[in-house]
Design a protein around this motif. Sequence first.
Motif, PDB file in Angstrom:
ATOM      1  N   THR A 174     -12.504 -11.730   3.135  1.00 14.31           N
ATOM      2  CA  THR A 174     -12.046 -13.158   3.229  1.00 14.31           C
ATOM      3  C   THR A 174     -12.122 -13.756   1.925  1.00 14.31           C
ATOM      4  OG1 THR A 174     -14.243 -13.953   3.556  1.00 14.31           O
ATOM      5  CG2 THR A 174     -12.845 -13.279   5.423  1.00 14.31           C
ATOM      6  N   GLN A 175     -12.604 -13.070   0.827  1.00 17.88           N
ATOM      7  CA  GLN A 175     -12.376 -13.581  -0.646  1.00 17.88           C
ATOM      8  C   GLN A 175     -11.352 -13.132  -1.395  1.00 17.88           C
ATOM      9  OE1 GLN A 175     -16.881 -12.345  -1.034  1.00 17.88           O
ATOM     10  NE2 GLN A 175     -17.029 -14.593  -1.710  1.00 17.88           N
ATOM     11  N   CYS A 176     -10.889 -13.692  -2.325  1.00 12.72           N
ATOM     12  CA  CYS A 176      -9.724 -13.144  -3.316  1.00 12.72           C
ATOM     13  C   CYS A 176     -10.184 -13.307  -4.546  1.00 12.72           C
ATOM     14  CB  CYS A 176      -8.564 -13.858  -2.949  1.00 12.72           C
ATOM     15  SG  CYS A 176      -7.125 -13.079  -4.066  1.00 12.72           S
ATOM     16  N   PRO A 177     -10.608 -11.999  -5.128  1.00 14.94           N
ATOM     17  CA  PRO A 177     -11.107 -11.954  -6.558  1.00 14.94           C
ATOM     18  C   PRO A 177     -10.057 -12.502  -7.257  1.00 14.94           C
ATOM     19  CG  PRO A 177     -10.876  -9.876  -5.693  1.00 14.94           C
ATOM     20  CD  PRO A 177     -10.845 -10.830  -4.700  1.00 14.94           C
ATOM     21  N   PHE A 178      -8.703 -12.137  -7.392  1.00 11.52           N
ATOM     22  CA  PHE A 178      -7.780 -12.426  -8.305  1.00 11.52           C
ATOM     23  C   PHE A 178      -7.597 -13.849  -8.686  1.00 11.52           C
ATOM     24  CE2 PHE A 178      -6.188  -8.079  -7.004  1.00 11.52           C
ATOM     25  CZ  PHE A 178      -6.512  -7.373  -8.252  1.00 11.52           C
ATOM     26  N   SER A 179      -7.755 -14.710  -7.391  1.00 11.08           N
ATOM     27  CA  SER A 179      -7.594 -16.281  -7.855  1.00 11.08           C
ATOM     28  C   SER A 179      -8.714 -16.555  -8.747  1.00 11.08           C
ATOM     29  CB  SER A 179      -7.674 -16.901  -6.295  1.00 11.08           C
ATOM     30  OG  SER A 179      -6.753 -16.431  -5.475  1.00 11.08           O
ATOM     31  N   SER A 180      -9.637 -15.751  -8.900  1.00 11.47           N
ATOM     32  CA  SER A 180     -10.871 -16.556  -9.751  1.00 11.47           C
ATOM     33  C   SER A 180     -10.805 -16.126 -11.128  1.00 11.47           C
ATOM     34  CB  SER A 180     -12.350 -16.025  -9.299  1.00 11.47           C
ATOM     35  OG  SER A 180     -12.432 -14.579  -9.269  1.00 11.47           O
ATOM     36  N   TYR A 181      -9.607 -15.153 -11.407  1.00  3.12           N
ATOM     37  CA  TYR A 181      -9.595 -14.645 -12.891  1.00  3.12           C
ATOM     38  C   TYR A 181      -8.797 -15.713 -13.694  1.00  3.12           C
ATOM     39  CZ  TYR A 181     -10.329  -9.870 -11.062  1.00  3.12           C
ATOM     40  OH  TYR A 181     -10.802  -8.774 -10.539  1.00  3.12           O
ATOM     41  N   GLY A 182      -8.167 -16.560 -13.297  1.00  2.00           N
ATOM     42  CA  GLY A 182      -7.668 -17.798 -14.073  1.00  2.00           C
ATOM     43  C   GLY A 182      -6.187 -17.412 -14.088  1.00  2.00           C
ATOM     44  N   ALA A 183      -5.487 -18.828 -14.179  1.00  4.58           N
ATOM     45  CA  ALA A 183      -4.034 -18.689 -14.139  1.00  4.58           C
ATOM     46  C   ALA A 183      -3.309 -17.892 -15.148  1.00  4.58           C
ATOM     47  CB  ALA A 183      -3.619 -20.070 -14.441  1.00  4.58           C
ATOM     48  N   ALA A 184      -3.564 -17.681 -16.489  1.00  3.00           N
ATOM     49  CA  ALA A 184      -3.209 -17.010 -17.378  1.00  3.00           C
ATOM     50  C   ALA A 184      -3.137 -15.595 -16.936  1.00  3.00           C
ATOM     51  CB  ALA A 184      -3.564 -17.205 -18.343  1.00  3.00           C
ATOM     52  N   ASN A 185      -4.446 -14.872 -16.606  1.00  2.00           N
ATOM     53  CA  ASN A 185      -4.567 -13.643 -16.026  1.00  2.00           C
ATOM     54  C   ASN A 185      -3.605 -13.470 -14.734  1.00  2.00           C
ATOM     55  OD1 ASN A 185      -6.070 -12.416 -18.172  1.00  2.00           O
ATOM     56  ND2 ASN A 185      -8.006 -13.394 -16.944  1.00  2.00           N
TER      57      ASN A 185
ATOM     58  N   PHE B  27       1.855  -0.025   0.068  1.00  2.00           N
ATOM     59  CA  PHE B  27       0.473   0.357  -0.075  1.00  2.00           C
ATOM     60  C   PHE B  27      -0.448  -1.129   0.186  1.00  2.00           C
ATOM     61  CE2 PHE B  27       2.556   3.392  -2.428  1.00  2.00           C
ATOM     62  CZ  PHE B  27       2.047   4.571  -2.112  1.00  2.00           C
ATOM     63  N   VAL B  28      -1.121  -1.123   1.483  1.00  2.00           N
ATOM     64  CA  VAL B  28      -1.646  -2.167   1.917  1.00  2.00           C
ATOM     65  C   VAL B  28      -3.228  -2.259   1.356  1.00  2.00           C
ATOM     66  CG1 VAL B  28      -0.214  -2.371   3.798  1.00  2.00           C
ATOM     67  CG2 VAL B  28      -2.117  -1.002   4.285  1.00  2.00           C
ATOM     68  N   GLY B  29      -3.955  -1.022   1.187  1.00  3.44           N
ATOM     69  CA  GLY B  29      -5.417  -1.561   0.771  1.00  3.44           C
ATOM     70  C   GLY B  29      -5.792  -2.123  -0.375  1.00  3.44           C
ATOM     71  N   GLY B  30      -7.073  -2.710  -0.113  1.00  2.87           N
ATOM     72  CA  GLY B  30      -7.528  -3.492  -1.048  1.00  2.87           C
ATOM     73  C   GLY B  30      -6.882  -5.004  -1.408  1.00  2.87           C
ATOM     74  N   PHE B  31      -7.141  -5.620  -2.383  1.00  4.33           N
ATOM     75  CA  PHE B  31      -6.738  -6.873  -2.677  1.00  4.33           C
ATOM     76  C   PHE B  31      -5.308  -7.040  -3.606  1.00  4.33           C
ATOM     77  CE2 PHE B  31     -11.426  -7.439  -2.446  1.00  4.33           C
ATOM     78  CZ  PHE B  31     -11.557  -8.193  -1.467  1.00  4.33           C
ATOM     79  N   LYS B  32      -4.567  -8.094  -3.100  1.00  2.00           N
ATOM     80  CA  LYS B  32      -3.430  -7.858  -3.758  1.00  2.00           C
ATOM     81  C   LYS B  32      -3.335  -8.949  -4.764  1.00  2.00           C
ATOM     82  CE  LYS B  32      -1.971  -4.399  -1.628  1.00  2.00           C
ATOM     83  NZ  LYS B  32      -2.025  -3.134  -2.467  1.00  2.00           N
ATOM     84  N   ILE B  33      -2.446  -9.068  -5.818  1.00  2.00           N
ATOM     85  CA  ILE B  33      -2.096 -10.122  -6.674  1.00  2.00           C
ATOM     86  C   ILE B  33      -1.613 -11.542  -6.015  1.00  2.00           C
ATOM     87  CG2 ILE B  33      -1.005 -11.048  -8.718  1.00  2.00           C
ATOM     88  CD1 ILE B  33      -0.320  -7.947  -9.328  1.00  2.00           C
ATOM     89  N   PRO B  34      -2.246 -12.535  -5.948  1.00  2.22           N
ATOM     90  CA  PRO B  34      -1.793 -13.796  -5.240  1.00  2.22           C
ATOM     91  C   PRO B  34      -0.264 -13.970  -5.399  1.00  2.22           C
ATOM     92  CG  PRO B  34      -3.967 -14.391  -6.371  1.00  2.22           C
ATOM     93  CD  PRO B  34      -3.314 -12.723  -6.771  1.00  2.22           C
ATOM     94  N   LYS B  35       0.583 -14.346  -4.427  1.00  3.88           N
ATOM     95  CA  LYS B  35       1.771 -14.309  -4.696  1.00  3.88           C
ATOM     96  C   LYS B  35       1.937 -15.940  -5.164  1.00  3.88           C
ATOM     97  CE  LYS B  35       3.435 -11.517  -0.982  1.00  3.88           C
ATOM     98  NZ  LYS B  35       3.644 -10.237  -1.782  1.00  3.88           N
ATOM     99  N   ASN B  36       1.487 -16.903  -5.014  1.00  5.25           N
ATOM    100  CA  ASN B  36       1.551 -18.288  -5.260  1.00  5.25           C
ATOM    101  C   ASN B  36       0.281 -18.534  -6.074  1.00  5.25           C
ATOM    102  OD1 ASN B  36       4.177 -18.801  -3.854  1.00  5.25           O
ATOM    103  ND2 ASN B  36       2.538 -18.707  -2.084  1.00  5.25           N
ATOM    104  N   GLN B  37       0.529 -19.330  -7.090  1.00  5.33           N
ATOM    105  CA  GLN B  37      -0.376 -19.815  -8.094  1.00  5.33           C
ATOM    106  C   GLN B  37      -1.832 -20.669  -7.307  1.00  5.33           C
ATOM    107  OE1 GLN B  37      -0.015 -18.982 -11.497  1.00  5.33           O
ATOM    108  NE2 GLN B  37      -2.492 -19.190 -11.495  1.00  5.33           N
ATOM    109  N   ALA B  38      -2.864 -20.030  -7.327  1.00  2.69           N
ATOM    110  CA  ALA B  38      -4.015 -20.454  -6.875  1.00  2.69           C
ATOM    111  C   ALA B  38      -4.596 -21.777  -7.445  1.00  2.69           C
ATOM    112  CB  ALA B  38      -5.117 -19.334  -6.851  1.00  2.69           C
TER     113      ALA B  38
END
Length: 476
Positions: free
Chosen positions: A433-444, A465-476
């Motif tokens: 339920t947590q998305c790590p990529f959203s916490s990496y910062g907008a530039a990353n 390939f559905v496993g794991g976390f995906k890059i957010p499609k919209n800016q967090a």
Amino acid sequence: MADPQLDALVKAGLQSLLVYPSDAEYTERQRSYWAANAALGPKAIVLPRTAEDVSRIVKALAEVDGKAAIRSGGHMQWAGANDIHDGITIDLGRMTNVTYDSQKKLASIQPGARWGHVYDALEPHGVCVAGGRDANVGVGGFLTGGGNSYYSGRVGMGCDSVANFEVVLANGDIVNANATENPDLWKALKGGSGNFGIVTRFDLKTIPATPLWGGMRASPRSAGDAIVQSVVDFTNDNEKNPETAYIINFTYNPSVVPDVVIASVMVDTLGKEDAPIFENIKKVPTLFQDVKSRTISDIAKAYVLPSGLRQTWFTLSFKNDGDVVKKAGELHDQLVEELKALLPAQNFVTQCLFQPLPTFFAKRSVEQGGNVLGLDSVPDNALLWLLTGTVNTEEHEKIMEEKLSAFAKSLEEYAKSKGSDIPWLYGNYTDKTQCPFSSYGAANIDFLRKVSAKYDPAGMFQNKFVGGFKIPKNQA
């Protein structure tokens, strides 16, 4: 009825690499997941041995409809991280080679290896690498997810030691990614997980395999305030002794001790027995301890977490605030009492861990070319928090998940009320339920999107390939 994915793999000459639900090896591979809840029962598993095998698999699956998952060591704990039900799982578990180039001082490691095997293979050469602290953790997910190790104060995260990735791209090409060849892909893979291709070899910088000094100490819950102060002080002083590492853990494990205790692990990676930074820590009373000189292989094998159980994990990060740690300890005490009222007291284990995350860790990362984790944007010394619950049944897992989720929300709200919250998540610890990529910062995030579009323009690793976390499609 014909199956397009299976037909495509057979047509590509990969029949000998396929195992099916009726096969003994299929059963063995499903049972070998660390968390029992992670295995989902794919319609078939394909087991490559070489990068060329992986290339042929990717090309075959690209031609047909159907989903797939990628597994390396299989230590990620949530369902859907590294397996699939109605699809194909590419299981890298046969790819376990470890070699050492003494001229380049590089260890070349295939993604299906586990860290205990890696340390054993490198030890005769007198070298080691910044890998996992649990011998059973797999190489691939650990490194592409960041990789916090005992050596983070010396060399940054595990991913920062990767001099080169060998990667199979979405079109089946086998490429290298390093500081001079595909450097954008090299950086993106350092924390970007399985979003750009399948890594088939990691070439890691090595360090001398100096014996470590350290191990675990278990203290009574009554020593909580002293231990909380010890982790706060250690985090602020860690840069003076970057070769040291420290973890504290409020834990309930009735097979060891019937009450909540505080376990702590202290390590000096240069083998110094009486480092001043541990002076006050060693004054805290203990129930028992296991502190001595040993190899990285020995300590990694000593603290392997049991496999085959159902796991729930949540993670957050906080400023280096002792009040937050004390609050977590109190919430953990409440959690254990609540669970005892709902579950048999012998049938669950909980852990509430804090690990130092001082700002200089990110400096080490930047010195080695940088990664996409975003830790270099965190201005304060921090603590990485992990909450885990282990049970035996699916019914109990639902109870554990509900209780741990509520715990995480309560602790996060408390930290926010004090201005001590940090919106950074460590991907290797996160719940689904947590998305790590959203916490990496907008530039990353923007950088990761651009790298994905460049190397995987059709979005195969985002969609098929559905496993794991995906890059957010919209800016967090």
